[in-house]
Design a protein around this motif. Structure first.
Motif, PDB file in Angstrom:
ATOM      1  N   ARG A 168       0.744  -1.206  -0.041  1.00 39.85           N
ATOM      2  CA  ARG A 168      -0.150   0.194  -0.168  1.00 39.85           C
ATOM      3  C   ARG A 168       0.921   1.430   0.396  1.00 39.85           C
ATOM      4  NH1 ARG A 168      -2.883  -0.802   4.493  1.00 39.85           N
ATOM      5  NH2 ARG A 168      -4.800  -2.016   2.848  1.00 39.85           N
ATOM      6  N   THR A 169       2.040   1.545   0.637  1.00 37.86           N
ATOM      7  CA  THR A 169       3.038   2.461   1.386  1.00 37.86           C
ATOM      8  C   THR A 169       3.877   2.480  -0.189  1.00 37.86           C
ATOM      9  OG1 THR A 169       2.395   2.518   3.020  1.00 37.86           O
ATOM     10  CG2 THR A 169       4.502   3.345   1.941  1.00 37.86           C
ATOM     11  N   PRO A 170       4.347   1.588  -0.953  1.00 42.19           N
ATOM     12  CA  PRO A 170       5.340   2.162  -2.011  1.00 42.19           C
ATOM     13  C   PRO A 170       4.203   2.507  -3.293  1.00 42.19           C
ATOM     14  CG  PRO A 170       4.873  -0.013  -1.331  1.00 42.19           C
ATOM     15  CD  PRO A 170       4.867   0.722   0.185  1.00 42.19           C
ATOM     16  N   LEU A 171       3.082   2.103  -3.018  1.00 42.86           N
ATOM     17  CA  LEU A 171       2.085   2.371  -4.564  1.00 42.86           C
ATOM     18  C   LEU A 171       1.347   4.002  -3.950  1.00 42.86           C
ATOM     19  CD1 LEU A 171       0.168  -1.121  -4.416  1.00 42.86           C
ATOM     20  CD2 LEU A 171       1.419  -0.272  -6.263  1.00 42.86           C
ATOM     21  N   THR A 172       1.493   4.153  -2.919  1.00 45.78           N
ATOM     22  CA  THR A 172       1.084   5.270  -3.141  1.00 45.78           C
ATOM     23  C   THR A 172       1.651   6.173  -3.344  1.00 45.78           C
ATOM     24  OG1 THR A 172      -0.692   4.418  -0.864  1.00 45.78           O
ATOM     25  CG2 THR A 172       0.073   6.813  -1.286  1.00 45.78           C
ATOM     26  N   VAL A 173       3.268   6.894  -2.945  1.00 44.15           N
ATOM     27  CA  VAL A 173       4.198   6.888  -3.368  1.00 44.15           C
ATOM     28  C   VAL A 173       4.241   7.193  -4.703  1.00 44.15           C
ATOM     29  CG1 VAL A 173       6.781   7.230  -3.155  1.00 44.15           C
ATOM     30  CG2 VAL A 173       5.233   6.329  -0.805  1.00 44.15           C
ATOM     31  N   LEU A 174       4.226   5.895  -5.022  1.00 45.79           N
ATOM     32  CA  LEU A 174       4.617   5.511  -7.164  1.00 45.79           C
ATOM     33  C   LEU A 174       3.648   6.220  -7.662  1.00 45.79           C
ATOM     34  CD1 LEU A 174       5.836   4.846  -9.561  1.00 45.79           C
ATOM     35  CD2 LEU A 174       4.393   2.601  -8.978  1.00 45.79           C
ATOM     36  N   ASN A 175       2.371   6.008  -7.006  1.00 48.87           N
ATOM     37  CA  ASN A 175       0.581   7.276  -7.292  1.00 48.87           C
ATOM     38  C   ASN A 175       1.614   8.817  -7.604  1.00 48.87           C
ATOM     39  OD1 ASN A 175      -1.709   6.952  -8.880  1.00 48.87           O
ATOM     40  ND2 ASN A 175      -2.638   8.381  -6.610  1.00 48.87           N
ATOM     41  N   GLY A 176       1.747   9.413  -6.707  1.00 47.85           N
ATOM     42  CA  GLY A 176       1.671  10.426  -6.253  1.00 47.85           C
ATOM     43  C   GLY A 176       3.121  11.183  -7.202  1.00 47.85           C
ATOM     44  N   TYR A 177       4.284  10.313  -7.227  1.00 52.45           N
ATOM     45  CA  TYR A 177       5.610  10.761  -7.990  1.00 52.45           C
ATOM     46  C   TYR A 177       4.297  10.975  -9.647  1.00 52.45           C
ATOM     47  CZ  TYR A 177       8.994   9.471  -4.956  1.00 52.45           C
ATOM     48  OH  TYR A 177       9.505   9.430  -4.224  1.00 52.45           O
ATOM     49  N   LEU A 178       3.693   9.636 -10.143  1.00 48.56           N
ATOM     50  CA  LEU A 178       2.664   9.645 -11.717  1.00 48.56           C
ATOM     51  C   LEU A 178       1.995  10.820 -12.037  1.00 48.56           C
ATOM     52  CD1 LEU A 178       1.824   6.210 -12.062  1.00 48.56           C
ATOM     53  CD2 LEU A 178       3.759   7.431 -13.775  1.00 48.56           C
ATOM     54  N   GLU A 179       1.593  11.455 -10.266  1.00 46.53           N
ATOM     55  CA  GLU A 179       0.630  12.511 -10.573  1.00 46.53           C
ATOM     56  C   GLU A 179       1.410  13.816 -11.170  1.00 46.53           C
ATOM     57  OE1 GLU A 179      -1.812  12.879  -6.493  1.00 46.53           O
ATOM     58  OE2 GLU A 179      -2.965  11.050  -7.537  1.00 46.53           O
ATOM     59  N   VAL A 180       2.814  13.816  -9.897  1.00 49.98           N
ATOM     60  CA  VAL A 180       3.490  15.128 -10.203  1.00 49.98           C
ATOM     61  C   VAL A 180       3.880  15.065 -11.631  1.00 49.98           C
ATOM     62  CG1 VAL A 180       5.197  16.107  -9.747  1.00 49.98           C
ATOM     63  CG2 VAL A 180       4.407  15.055  -8.309  1.00 49.98           C
ATOM     64  N   LEU A 181       4.780  14.086 -12.494  1.00 54.31           N
ATOM     65  CA  LEU A 181       5.087  13.661 -13.614  1.00 54.31           C
ATOM     66  C   LEU A 181       3.649  14.983 -14.974  1.00 54.31           C
ATOM     67  CD1 LEU A 181       6.185  10.234 -13.895  1.00 54.31           C
ATOM     68  CD2 LEU A 181       7.252  12.557 -13.918  1.00 54.31           C
ATOM     69  N   GLN A 182       2.688  14.977 -14.210  1.00 51.71           N
ATOM     70  CA  GLN A 182       1.136  15.184 -15.000  1.00 51.71           C
ATOM     71  C   GLN A 182       0.939  16.823 -15.465  1.00 51.71           C
ATOM     72  OE1 GLN A 182      -2.050  12.484 -14.039  1.00 51.71           O
ATOM     73  NE2 GLN A 182      -1.034  10.584 -14.936  1.00 51.71           N
ATOM     74  N   LEU A 183       1.928  17.264 -13.976  1.00 54.13           N
ATOM     75  CA  LEU A 183       2.032  18.366 -13.761  1.00 54.13           C
ATOM     76  C   LEU A 183       2.584  18.855 -14.810  1.00 54.13           C
ATOM     77  CD1 LEU A 183       2.041  18.711 -10.053  1.00 54.13           C
ATOM     78  CD2 LEU A 183       0.305  18.682 -11.278  1.00 54.13           C
ATOM     79  N   ASN A 184       1.315  20.383 -15.501  1.00 49.77           N
ATOM     80  CA  ASN A 184       2.681  21.632 -17.026  1.00 49.77           C
ATOM     81  C   ASN A 184       3.127  22.286 -16.023  1.00 49.77           C
ATOM     82  OD1 ASN A 184       1.226  19.867 -18.453  1.00 49.77           O
ATOM     83  ND2 ASN A 184      -0.369  20.982 -18.063  1.00 49.77           N
ATOM     84  N   ILE A 186       5.575  21.761 -13.446  1.00 49.36           N
ATOM     85  CA  ILE A 186       7.262  21.258 -13.491  1.00 49.36           C
ATOM     86  C   ILE A 186       8.325  20.976 -14.687  1.00 49.36           C
ATOM     87  CG2 ILE A 186       6.524  19.548 -11.454  1.00 49.36           C
ATOM     88  CD1 ILE A 186       7.371  17.179 -13.409  1.00 49.36           C
ATOM     89  N   ASN A 187       9.689  21.345 -14.212  1.00 48.86           N
ATOM     90  CA  ASN A 187       9.916  21.401 -15.925  1.00 48.86           C
ATOM     91  C   ASN A 187      11.101  20.458 -15.926  1.00 48.86           C
ATOM     92  OD1 ASN A 187      12.555  21.401 -13.676  1.00 48.86           O
ATOM     93  ND2 ASN A 187      12.693  23.467 -13.193  1.00 48.86           N
ATOM     94  N   GLU A 188      11.945  20.321 -17.292  1.00 44.22           N
ATOM     95  CA  GLU A 188      12.288  19.778 -17.794  1.00 44.22           C
ATOM     96  C   GLU A 188      13.444  18.426 -16.707  1.00 44.22           C
ATOM     97  OE1 GLU A 188      12.360  16.578 -19.915  1.00 44.22           O
ATOM     98  OE2 GLU A 188      11.344  18.780 -20.615  1.00 44.22           O
ATOM     99  N   GLU A 189      14.365  19.223 -15.611  1.00 43.94           N
ATOM    100  CA  GLU A 189      15.445  18.856 -15.088  1.00 43.94           C
ATOM    101  C   GLU A 189      14.233  18.105 -13.711  1.00 43.94           C
ATOM    102  OE1 GLU A 189      18.952  19.807 -11.181  1.00 43.94           O
ATOM    103  OE2 GLU A 189      17.733  21.719 -13.580  1.00 43.94           O
ATOM    104  N   GLN A 190      13.140  18.411 -13.422  1.00 40.66           N
ATOM    105  CA  GLN A 190      12.144  18.435 -12.643  1.00 40.66           C
ATOM    106  C   GLN A 190      11.494  16.944 -12.886  1.00 40.66           C
ATOM    107  OE1 GLN A 190       9.595  21.931 -11.600  1.00 40.66           O
ATOM    108  NE2 GLN A 190      10.696  21.923  -9.837  1.00 40.66           N
ATOM    109  N   ARG A 191      11.145  16.733 -13.987  1.00 44.75           N
ATOM    110  CA  ARG A 191      10.407  15.967 -14.846  1.00 44.75           C
ATOM    111  C   ARG A 191      11.388  14.565 -14.726  1.00 44.75           C
ATOM    112  NH1 ARG A 191       5.797  15.588 -17.338  1.00 44.75           N
ATOM    113  NH2 ARG A 191       6.277  18.212 -17.576  1.00 44.75           N
ATOM    114  N   GLU A 192      12.974  14.706 -15.579  1.00 45.21           N
ATOM    115  CA  GLU A 192      13.891  14.045 -14.996  1.00 45.21           C
ATOM    116  C   GLU A 192      13.884  13.028 -13.695  1.00 45.21           C
ATOM    117  OE1 GLU A 192      16.539  10.785 -16.407  1.00 45.21           O
ATOM    118  OE2 GLU A 192      14.721  12.646 -17.893  1.00 45.21           O
TER     119      GLU A 192
END
Length: 214
Positions: A168-184, A186-192
């Motif tokens: 549950r915890t690692p999947l929640t964290v992974l889901n959070g990372y994926l949501e951040v990647l969908q934000l417009n 963040i810059n390219e360095e943050q995306r990487e």
């Protein structure tokens, strides 16, 4: 009866048919062979002989053919029961209920012409006791199979709950990372950076599941 007590306490089919063959032989003072399922292709068989030559007779192909006919016709066949059974020495009875045949029991009577109806009636009583023991064994086996399947299902449920909790915890964290990647925003360095974090967390989850199912 002594036979009934002995076979009803038996723990497996092999013991049941061995005890039955023994009591059939002792009670009728003759050699006996007992087949589970078809005599020509038995699942199990047991023999109890009074003389060495009786084993050769009962195992002969002719006698097995006659025993098979008892199974196929579901009627007693053999010496002194039917005409035209050439050179047959055994008398064979199907082990049968109204809806199922379990096998065949064969007897090498010394004097078949002296057999009386009471003999056949008593044999049928003994056959009924054997059937009862086989039915009880089948019921026990079925109950054990159900219990085993229940235990397996319980283990699967416990495993799934454990996996769900640990992931549950690692999947929640992974889901959070994926949501951040969908934000417009963040810059390219943050995306990487977040992409690397996603890959690392996915590897952590894979390692965790591999360990769980080793």
């Amino acid at each position: 009866t002594e036979m009934s007590k002995a076979i009803l306490s038996a723990s497996d089919v092999d013991t049941i048919i061995d005890i039955s063959a023994k009591y059939f032989s002792e009670t009728n003072q003759c050699s006996v062979i007992l087949y589970v399922d078809q005599p020509l292709k038995p699942l199990k068989q047991s023999i109890c002989t009074l003389r060495d030559e009786d084993e050769r007779i009962l195992y002969s192909f002719l006698e097995k053919q006659v025993a098979q006919r008892a199974y196929d016709t579901q009627n007693p066949v053999g010496a002194e029961i039917e005409d035209g059974t050439q050179n047959c020495k055994g008398t064979y009875f199907p082990i049968i209920t109204e809806d199922k045949i379990y096998g065949v029991v064969g007897f090498l009577f010394d004097e078949t012409k002296l057999l009386i109806d009471d003999t056949f009636s008593f044999i049928n009583v003994m056959i009924s006791q054997t059937i009862l023991a086989l039915q009880r064994q089948q019921a026990r086996k079925k109950a054990q199979e159900i219990l085993l399947e229940t235990e397996k299902e319980k283990m699967r449920s416990n495993l799934l709950r454990a996996v769900s909790h640990d992931l549950r915890t690692p999947l929640t964290v992974l889901n959070g990372y994926l949501e951040v990647l969908q934000l417009n925003t963040i810059n390219e360095e943050q995306r990487e950076l977040y992409l690397q974090k996603c890959l690392q967390k996915a590897e952590d989850i894979k390692a965790l599941t591999d360990h769980m199912f080793e």
